[in-house]
Design a protein around this motif. Structure first.
Motif, PDB file in Angstrom:
ATOM      1  N   GLN A 211       0.826  -1.195   0.000  1.00  0.00           N
ATOM      2  CA  GLN A 211       0.000   0.000   0.000  1.00  0.00           C
ATOM      3  C   GLN A 211       0.864   1.250   0.000  1.00  0.00           C
ATOM      4  N   VAL A 212       0.219   2.360  -0.327  1.00  0.00           N
ATOM      5  CA  VAL A 212       0.828   3.675  -0.226  1.00  0.00           C
ATOM      6  C   VAL A 212       0.189   4.391   0.947  1.00  0.00           C
ATOM      7  N   ARG A 213       1.001   4.970   1.804  1.00  0.00           N
ATOM      8  CA  ARG A 213       0.472   5.628   2.999  1.00  0.00           C
ATOM      9  C   ARG A 213       0.821   7.115   2.947  1.00  0.00           C
ATOM     10  N   LYS A 214      -0.141   7.925   3.288  1.00  0.00           N
ATOM     11  CA  LYS A 214       0.088   9.360   3.378  1.00  0.00           C
ATOM     12  C   LYS A 214       0.511   9.683   4.798  1.00  0.00           C
ATOM     13  N   VAL A 215       1.692  10.286   4.928  1.00  0.00           N
ATOM     14  CA  VAL A 215       2.234  10.575   6.249  1.00  0.00           C
ATOM     15  C   VAL A 215       2.834  11.986   6.250  1.00  0.00           C
TER      16      VAL A 215
ATOM     17  N   PHE B 255       3.608  16.705   4.158  1.00  0.00           N
ATOM     18  CA  PHE B 255       2.964  15.490   3.693  1.00  0.00           C
ATOM     19  C   PHE B 255       3.701  14.876   2.502  1.00  0.00           C
ATOM     20  N   VAL B 256       3.876  13.568   2.569  1.00  0.00           N
ATOM     21  CA  VAL B 256       4.416  12.772   1.463  1.00  0.00           C
ATOM     22  C   VAL B 256       3.655  11.461   1.413  1.00  0.00           C
ATOM     23  N   LEU B 257       3.785  10.780   0.304  1.00  0.00           N
ATOM     24  CA  LEU B 257       3.309   9.406   0.194  1.00  0.00           C
ATOM     25  C   LEU B 257       4.513   8.481   0.315  1.00  0.00           C
ATOM     26  N   VAL B 258       4.360   7.415   1.090  1.00  0.00           N
ATOM     27  CA  VAL B 258       5.460   6.467   1.276  1.00  0.00           C
ATOM     28  C   VAL B 258       4.970   5.059   0.970  1.00  0.00           C
ATOM     29  N   ALA B 259       5.909   4.218   0.546  1.00  0.00           N
ATOM     30  CA  ALA B 259       5.596   2.816   0.284  1.00  0.00           C
ATOM     31  C   ALA B 259       6.808   1.973   0.619  1.00  0.00           C
ATOM     32  N   GLN B 260       6.541   0.750   1.028  1.00  0.00           N
ATOM     33  CA  GLN B 260       7.603  -0.230   1.244  1.00  0.00           C
ATOM     34  C   GLN B 260       7.730  -1.049  -0.039  1.00  0.00           C
TER      35      GLN B 260
END
Length: 321
Positions: A205-209, A216-221
């Motif tokens: 998933q992409v998470r907004k943090v 704010f950025v979008l992050v993903a593993q």
């Protein structure tokens, strides 16, 4: 009449050569041309040139796509057996997985569809140079802005994912996709910061943090086939699909292909001279030689390595004539 040894002659020599990248070897290769240059005159030519990284732009500007992705990374030219080289310092080598004596280059690559075009580079000279890698990075991006680039993304690994670099890219009006170290602090609930690696990644998933110090950025593993786990962050808040952010994050690995290609096809690590200016001329010529290989690849579909093999093969064929 004296033979006109020039950049075109030297880049042709670099592409056609199989192993020995020296003035002596260039002189031997040219021995049948009228008024062939002596090896010492070639050494003097290397020392006398004043090419700058900005001159590379003149070689590529007519062919590069200004809406390319821009990818930044550094690479170390291994010079561990050249202790008296004036340009060397101790740098981390990804190939050797340790610090080695070498020359460090910070490179800017433009890629659009299938092209792989270096558009700028800087020589990082360590403490004696007075400019660090991040400063080189921003200087190249500002130059790219002045040249009319409008990239979809600026990409780099976590080494270049500092707050300062992110903020500078925002000032340029661009979007980034950067690697993020696993201990970078983010929060999904105001005031409760935690390492990005400690978020719930049980689903792709992409998470907004909120990235501490930025916004704010979008992050993903991103999990690679070999099991490696990396984290990516982007300021493009519309990039909400995991597959899109994942694929774009992996796109930056093309610069590793470039690093391998320029080392294996141009002899960029193998200049014998210990003089700083001679090394700088050789490095510039290697970038130009690689660009010639890349433009031909785009036109004919023949890979860099096959082009190199074709040139070497001519010499081998001659041995059987």
């Amino acid at each position: 009449m004296k033979y006109d040894f020039n950049l075109d002659t030297y880049t042709t020599f670099l592409i056609a050569n199989g192993n020995r990248y020296s003035g002596v070897e260039a002189s031997k290769a040219l021995h049948e041309v009228p008024n062939a240059p002596a090896h010492d005159s070639i050494s003097r030519w290397l020392l006398a040139q004043t090419f700058e990284p900005n001159d590379l732009w003149k070689q590529v500007q007519s062919s590069v796509h200004l809406k390319s992705s821009l990818i930044i990374d550094d690479s170390t030219l291994n010079k561990q057996w050249s202790p008296h080289n004036e340009l060397t310092d101790y740098h981390w080598s990804g190939n050797e997985h340790k610090v080695v004596r070498g020359i460090s280059l910070v490179n800017l690559l433009a890629t659009h569809e299938s092209d792989c075009i270096p558009v700028d580079y800087r020589v990082y000279e360590g403490a004696q140079g007075g400019t660090n890698k991040n400063e080189h990075c921003i200087a190249m991006l500002k130059a790219a802005k002045e040249r009319g680039f409008k990239p979809d993304y600026v990409m780099a690994d976590c080494w270049y994912g500092s707050l300062e670099n992110m903020k500078e890219i925002v000032k340029l009006g661009w979007k980034f996709i950067f690697g993020l170290k696993e201990n970078r602090l983010v929060n999904e609930i105001q005031g409760q910061y935690r390492a990005v690696s400690s978020l719930d990644w049980t689903k792709k998933q992409v998470r907004k943090v909120w990235l501490k110090g930025f916004g704010f950025v979008l992050v993903a593993q991103i999990v690679f086939k070999n099991g490696d786990i990396r984290y990516s962050a982007t300021n493009d808040l519309s990039l909400i699909e995991y597959i899109d952010l994942s694929q774009l994050s992996k796109k930056r690995w093309i610069i590793e292909t470039f690093h391998r290609g320029i080392k294996q096809t141009t002899g960029i690590e193998k200049c014998y001279s210990v003089k700083k200016q001679s090394q700088l001329t050789h490095i510039f010529a290697c970038f130009v030689a690689f660009v010639r290989l890349e433009f031909r690849r785009l036109k004919t579909g023949v890979s860099w390595y096959e082009q190199k093999a074709q040139a070497v093969r001519l010499g081998i064929t001659g041995a059987f004539a």
